[in-house]
Structure formats: structure tokens, C-alpha cells
Design a protein around this motif. Structure first.
Motif, PDB file in Angstrom:
ATOM      1  N   ASP A  60       1.377  -1.075  -0.611  1.00  0.00           N
ATOM      2  CA  ASP A  60      -0.057  -0.039  -0.212  1.00  0.00           C
ATOM      3  C   ASP A  60       0.869   1.383   0.200  1.00  0.00           C
ATOM      4  N   TYR A 108      -5.340   8.813   1.402  1.00  0.00           N
ATOM      5  CA  TYR A 108      -4.292   6.773   1.481  1.00  0.00           C
ATOM      6  C   TYR A 108      -4.513   5.810   0.613  1.00  0.00           C
ATOM      7  N   HIS A 109      -4.542   4.690   0.973  1.00  0.00           N
ATOM      8  CA  HIS A 109      -4.578   3.925  -0.120  1.00  0.00           C
ATOM      9  C   HIS A 109      -4.281   3.988  -1.626  1.00  0.00           C
ATOM     10  N   SER A 157       0.923   5.770   0.780  1.00  0.00           N
ATOM     11  CA  SER A 157       0.264   6.751   0.895  1.00  0.00           C
ATOM     12  C   SER A 157       0.737   8.144   0.725  1.00  0.00           C
TER      13      SER A 157
END
Length: 177
Positions: free
Chosen positions: A133, A164-165, A135
């Protein structure tokens, strides 16, 4: 009965974690007040800092768990004595786990209660999966302070944005193949 299932799902999370952070060339940074306002002791275009964190948690009868490691990097860029801009990025590697053999499903009830002889049709549960992931964020700060003989003028302004993500990870315990 369902009340037994609810009791087992309601088990609290058990969480463990550790983190650390540092500023590169820390001797060139200086804290000037209790509000953690930073100034720089040398004229340069920016400062870097980095951090690492690792945590793990588990919950419930199926031991639903997440173990995640994060690496963060941030840069602080002063424009002048009162204004600075910061950018940050965080990369994460995570693994989710689930012990599906310990779970109880609706098709295992015989009309009066749970019956282990009724097999579940949930056969495609993966025991774990790993994902990456990403961010990122940015912030702007302005601090103005002027002390006069009678009146003190003081203004602090902060604004920021975080996303995020960015990698949009696929979080799924079921094999879809």
C-alpha cells in the motif's frame, strides 16, 4: 445458538506495535518553542526525516489478524523564517490472516443450533494474503509572531492534505480464480 457465536466474535483485539523516527542531519534542526515549531540552523532547501513502524493485531475465534510494516519519508522545505512546506510518503507491506476452519457459517445450523456435521460451503477461503500500500501527504505552515511594547501579535496557520491507499489493494480472503 447465535449468542455463542456473538460471544466468540466479540473477543477483543490483541495489538502489539513498535515505531521509531529520526531526522537526518539533526544538528541542523532546532526546536524554538513548546509548540514544536522548527527552524533550521543552516540555509538549505530542505530537511529529510524517516520513520518505521511495525504492528500486529489478532481478534476473534478465527484469529483474524493483520501484520503491517510501514516506512515513511518526509521532507520539510522552508520558504522563509515563517513559512514551510512539507511532503511525505509512506509505503506499507501488510499481511492479513484468517483461520477459516474455526469459523461457523449459517449453513451449519440444523434449525435448532449449530451442527458440526453440516459442512460449510465456504471452501475458497485463503488462510492469508499479502499486499503493498502507498500513502502520501503535504502540509503548509505559517507562523507569525511580533512582540511590541503593548500588544503581541500572533498567528499560526496550518493546512494539509493526505491520500491513503493509492495502490488500491485488493483485500479479499476468497479465491476468485
Amino acid at each position: 445458538p447465535l449468542s455463542h457465536l456473538i460471544d466468540e466474535v466479540a473477543e477483543p483485539y490483541r495489538t502489539f506495535g513498535v515505531s521509531a523516527e529520526t531526522r537526518f542531519k539533526a544538528s541542523e534542526w532546532q526546536q524554538v518553542d513548546n509548540f514544536r515549531t522548527m527552524t533550521f540552523t543552516k540555509k538549505v532547501t530542505g530537511r529529510l526525516s524517516a520513520g518505521v513502524s511495525v504492528y500486529s493485531d489478532r481478534a476473534g475465534v478465527g484469529n483474524l489478524g493483520l501484520t503491517q510494516a510501514n516506512l515513511s519519508l518526509a521532507s520539510f522545505v522552508p520558504f522563509n523564517r515563517r513559512t514551510f512546506f512539507s511532503l511525505g510518503i509512506q509505503g506499507s507491506v501488510a499481511q492479513k490472516k484468517l483461520d477459516g476452519s474455526k469459523l461457523v457459517f449459517p449453513d451449519q445450523y440444523n434449525g435448532r443450533g449449530y451442527d458440526a456435521s453440516f459442512g460449510s460451503r465456504e471452501t475458497a477461503i485463503r488462510p492469508s494474503f499479502t499486499y503493498f500500500d502507498l500513502s502520501a501527504g503535504a502540509a503548509w505552515s505559517y507562523v507569525y509572531e511580533e512582540k511590541k511594547m503593548i500588544v503581541n501579535e500572533y498567528l499560526k496557520a496550518y493546512t494539509g492534505l493526505a491520500v491513503y491507499h493509492l495502490t488500491r489493494p485488493q483485500l479479499d480472503f476468497f479465491d476468485r480464480a
